[in-house]
Design a protein around this motif. Structure first.
Motif, PDB file in Angstrom:
ATOM      1  N   ILE A  26     119.832  22.063  -0.467  1.00  0.00           N
ATOM      2  CA  ILE A  26     119.223  23.394  -0.380  1.00  0.00           C
ATOM      3  C   ILE A  26     118.441  23.540   0.930  1.00  0.00           C
ATOM      4  N   ALA A  27     117.578  22.563   1.238  1.00  0.00           N
ATOM      5  CA  ALA A  27     116.795  22.616   2.480  1.00  0.00           C
ATOM      6  C   ALA A  27     117.724  22.561   3.695  1.00  0.00           C
ATOM      7  N   GLY A  28     118.777  21.777   3.603  1.00  0.00           N
ATOM      8  CA  GLY A  28     119.726  21.646   4.705  1.00  0.00           C
ATOM      9  C   GLY A  28     120.541  22.893   4.947  1.00  0.00           C
ATOM     10  N   SER A  29     120.584  23.810   3.974  1.00  0.00           N
ATOM     11  CA  SER A  29     121.359  25.047   4.129  1.00  0.00           C
ATOM     12  C   SER A  29     120.592  26.137   4.873  1.00  0.00           C
ATOM     13  N   VAL A  30     119.323  25.886   5.195  1.00  0.00           N
ATOM     14  CA  VAL A  30     118.500  26.859   5.929  1.00  0.00           C
ATOM     15  C   VAL A  30     119.069  27.013   7.337  1.00  0.00           C
ATOM     16  N   PRO A  31     119.288  28.250   7.807  1.00  0.00           N
ATOM     17  CA  PRO A  31     119.796  28.454   9.171  1.00  0.00           C
ATOM     18  C   PRO A  31     118.753  28.076  10.228  1.00  0.00           C
ATOM     19  N   ASP A  32     119.213  27.537  11.322  1.00  0.00           N
ATOM     20  CA  ASP A  32     118.333  27.251  12.452  1.00  0.00           C
ATOM     21  C   ASP A  32     117.856  28.585  13.036  1.00  0.00           C
ATOM     22  N   PRO A  33     116.553  28.757  13.310  1.00  0.00           N
ATOM     23  CA  PRO A  33     116.062  30.047  13.805  1.00  0.00           C
ATOM     24  C   PRO A  33     116.585  30.419  15.198  1.00  0.00           C
ATOM     25  N   GLU A  34     116.916  29.443  16.025  1.00  0.00           N
ATOM     26  CA  GLU A  34     117.405  29.738  17.370  1.00  0.00           C
ATOM     27  C   GLU A  34     118.928  29.810  17.439  1.00  0.00           C
ATOM     28  N   LEU A  35     119.597  29.071  16.581  1.00  0.00           N
ATOM     29  CA  LEU A  35     121.064  29.058  16.516  1.00  0.00           C
ATOM     30  C   LEU A  35     121.477  29.300  15.067  1.00  0.00           C
ATOM     31  N   PRO A  36     121.369  30.523  14.574  1.00  0.00           N
ATOM     32  CA  PRO A  36     121.601  30.771  13.146  1.00  0.00           C
ATOM     33  C   PRO A  36     123.030  30.480  12.674  1.00  0.00           C
ATOM     34  N   VAL A  37     123.925  30.202  13.592  1.00  0.00           N
ATOM     35  CA  VAL A  37     125.276  29.803  13.200  1.00  0.00           C
ATOM     36  C   VAL A  37     125.251  28.392  12.594  1.00  0.00           C
ATOM     37  N   LEU A  38     124.192  27.624  12.874  1.00  0.00           N
ATOM     38  CA  LEU A  38     124.045  26.265  12.347  1.00  0.00           C
ATOM     39  C   LEU A  38     122.967  26.204  11.282  1.00  0.00           C
ATOM     40  N   THR A  39     123.163  25.322  10.321  1.00  0.00           N
ATOM     41  CA  THR A  39     122.110  25.042   9.352  1.00  0.00           C
ATOM     42  C   THR A  39     121.287  23.859   9.867  1.00  0.00           C
ATOM     43  N   LEU A  40     120.122  23.665   9.277  1.00  0.00           N
ATOM     44  CA  LEU A  40     119.282  22.534   9.673  1.00  0.00           C
ATOM     45  C   LEU A  40     119.965  21.214   9.355  1.00  0.00           C
ATOM     46  N   GLU A  78     135.399  33.056  31.977  1.00  0.00           N
ATOM     47  CA  GLU A  78     134.349  33.470  31.042  1.00  0.00           C
ATOM     48  C   GLU A  78     133.123  32.573  31.168  1.00  0.00           C
ATOM     49  N   PRO A  79     131.926  33.154  31.199  1.00  0.00           N
ATOM     50  CA  PRO A  79     130.714  32.333  31.127  1.00  0.00           C
ATOM     51  C   PRO A  79     130.472  31.910  29.675  1.00  0.00           C
ATOM     52  N   PHE A  80     129.829  30.771  29.499  1.00  0.00           N
ATOM     53  CA  PHE A  80     129.512  30.301  28.148  1.00  0.00           C
ATOM     54  C   PHE A  80     128.325  29.360  28.188  1.00  0.00           C
ATOM     55  N   ASP A  81     127.636  29.262  27.046  1.00  0.00           N
ATOM     56  CA  ASP A  81     126.558  28.294  26.891  1.00  0.00           C
ATOM     57  C   ASP A  81     127.153  26.935  26.561  1.00  0.00           C
ATOM     58  N   HIS A  82     126.482  25.890  27.041  1.00  0.00           N
ATOM     59  CA  HIS A  82     126.840  24.508  26.690  1.00  0.00           C
ATOM     60  C   HIS A  82     125.601  23.864  26.130  1.00  0.00           C
ATOM     61  N   PHE A  83     125.680  23.381  24.912  1.00  0.00           N
ATOM     62  CA  PHE A  83     124.553  22.691  24.270  1.00  0.00           C
ATOM     63  C   PHE A  83     124.439  21.330  24.966  1.00  0.00           C
ATOM     64  N   PHE A  93     119.657  25.840  32.714  1.00  0.00           N
ATOM     65  CA  PHE A  93     118.987  26.434  31.563  1.00  0.00           C
ATOM     66  C   PHE A  93     119.634  27.768  31.246  1.00  0.00           C
ATOM     67  N   SER A  94     119.737  28.053  29.940  1.00  0.00           N
ATOM     68  CA  SER A  94     120.370  29.280  29.492  1.00  0.00           C
ATOM     69  C   SER A  94     119.416  30.000  28.552  1.00  0.00           C
ATOM     70  N   SER A  95     119.933  30.521  27.435  1.00  0.00           N
ATOM     71  CA  SER A  95     119.113  31.305  26.508  1.00  0.00           C
ATOM     72  C   SER A  95     118.010  30.481  25.852  1.00  0.00           C
ATOM     73  N   THR A  96     118.206  29.172  25.729  1.00  0.00           N
ATOM     74  CA  THR A  96     117.161  28.269  25.236  1.00  0.00           C
ATOM     75  C   THR A  96     117.176  27.040  26.134  1.00  0.00           C
ATOM     76  N   ALA A  97     116.103  26.251  26.091  1.00  0.00           N
ATOM     77  CA  ALA A  97     115.993  25.068  26.943  1.00  0.00           C
ATOM     78  C   ALA A  97     117.065  24.024  26.629  1.00  0.00           C
ATOM     79  N   CYS A  98     117.620  24.066  25.423  1.00  0.00           N
ATOM     80  CA  CYS A  98     118.608  23.055  25.033  1.00  0.00           C
ATOM     81  C   CYS A  98     120.029  23.409  25.479  1.00  0.00           C
ATOM     82  N   LYS A  99     120.202  24.554  26.126  1.00  0.00           N
ATOM     83  CA  LYS A  99     121.539  24.963  26.558  1.00  0.00           C
ATOM     84  C   LYS A  99     121.575  25.195  28.061  1.00  0.00           C
ATOM     85  N   ALA A 100     122.753  24.968  28.638  1.00  0.00           N
ATOM     86  CA  ALA A 100     123.018  25.257  30.050  1.00  0.00           C
ATOM     87  C   ALA A 100     124.039  26.386  30.108  1.00  0.00           C
ATOM     88  N   LEU A 101     124.047  27.116  31.206  1.00  0.00           N
ATOM     89  CA  LEU A 101     125.021  28.191  31.386  1.00  0.00           C
ATOM     90  C   LEU A 101     126.149  27.686  32.274  1.00  0.00           C
TER      91      LEU A 101
END
Length: 180
Positions: free
Chosen positions: A14-28, A172-177, A156-164
């Motif tokens: 249940i706790a693991g199913s919570v979406p990540d606030p910065e990347l809501p496509v992923l769960t915790l 096409e441009p894209f983020d890279h985790f 750095f991209s939309s968050t510190a953990c991603k590069a553009l």
């Protein structure tokens, strides 16, 4: 050996199913930041959560979301504890999480140290990853067309953990985790 009860497994799911606030496509759970869930009595639980990096601004939101969802499932007392050891690594992202990132248009991090324990050297990668180039490791592949011909636009991209990055084939441009 630590024995995990059926209730702890269920609460972890249940706790693991919570979406990540910065990347809501992923769960915790898929992100790999949820470390453990321990039942403490009949209606109390302690959750261990590791931030992706020290000072992560999303940690408070993650904690509140975990508390909310576990309260909704009958836990009267929920304590979310920050655990810094072992440190989180992008290698902790699940295969499902990597698939979801790719489908979302974010190149997932490459697996760098699958069995690492202890300090891990941080290496700066070249700005271009071209198939067959002498660059160490696997190239960063475009999440849209799969090409290994990509270039770094910004560390750095939309968050510190991603590069553009940009694909040199489909353009096409894209983020890279980024790998950690």
């Amino acid at each position: 050996m630590v024995t995990v009860t059926a209730l702890e497994e269920e609460l972890r799911r249940i706790a693991g199913s919570v979406p990540d606030p910065e990347l809501p496509v992923l769960t915790l759970g898929e992100l790999g930041v949820l470390r453990a869930v321990h039942v403490r009595g009949t209606d109390a639980v302690e959750v261990e959560l590791t931030p992706t990096y020290t000072g992560c601004p999303a940690l408070e939101a993650m904690s509140l979301d975990i508390e909310r969802v576990l309260h909704q499932h009958g836990m009267r007392e929920v304590v979310v504890r920050t655990v810094l050891t072992p440190a989180w690594s992008t290698d902790d992202i699940s295969a499902e999480g990597r698939r979801k990132l790719r489908e979302f248009g974010i190149a997932p991090p490459r697996i760098r140290h699958p069995q690492a324990s202890g300090p891990v050297a941080v290496e700066l990668s070249p700005t271009r990853t071209v198939a067959g180039s002498p660059a160490p490791g696997d190239p960063v592949r475009c999440p849209y067309c799969g090409s290994a011909e990509t270039e770094l636009l910004s560390r750095f991209s939309s968050t510190a953990c991603k590069a553009l990055r940009r694909c040199l084939d489909c353009r096409e441009p894209f983020d890279h985790f980024k790998e950690l």
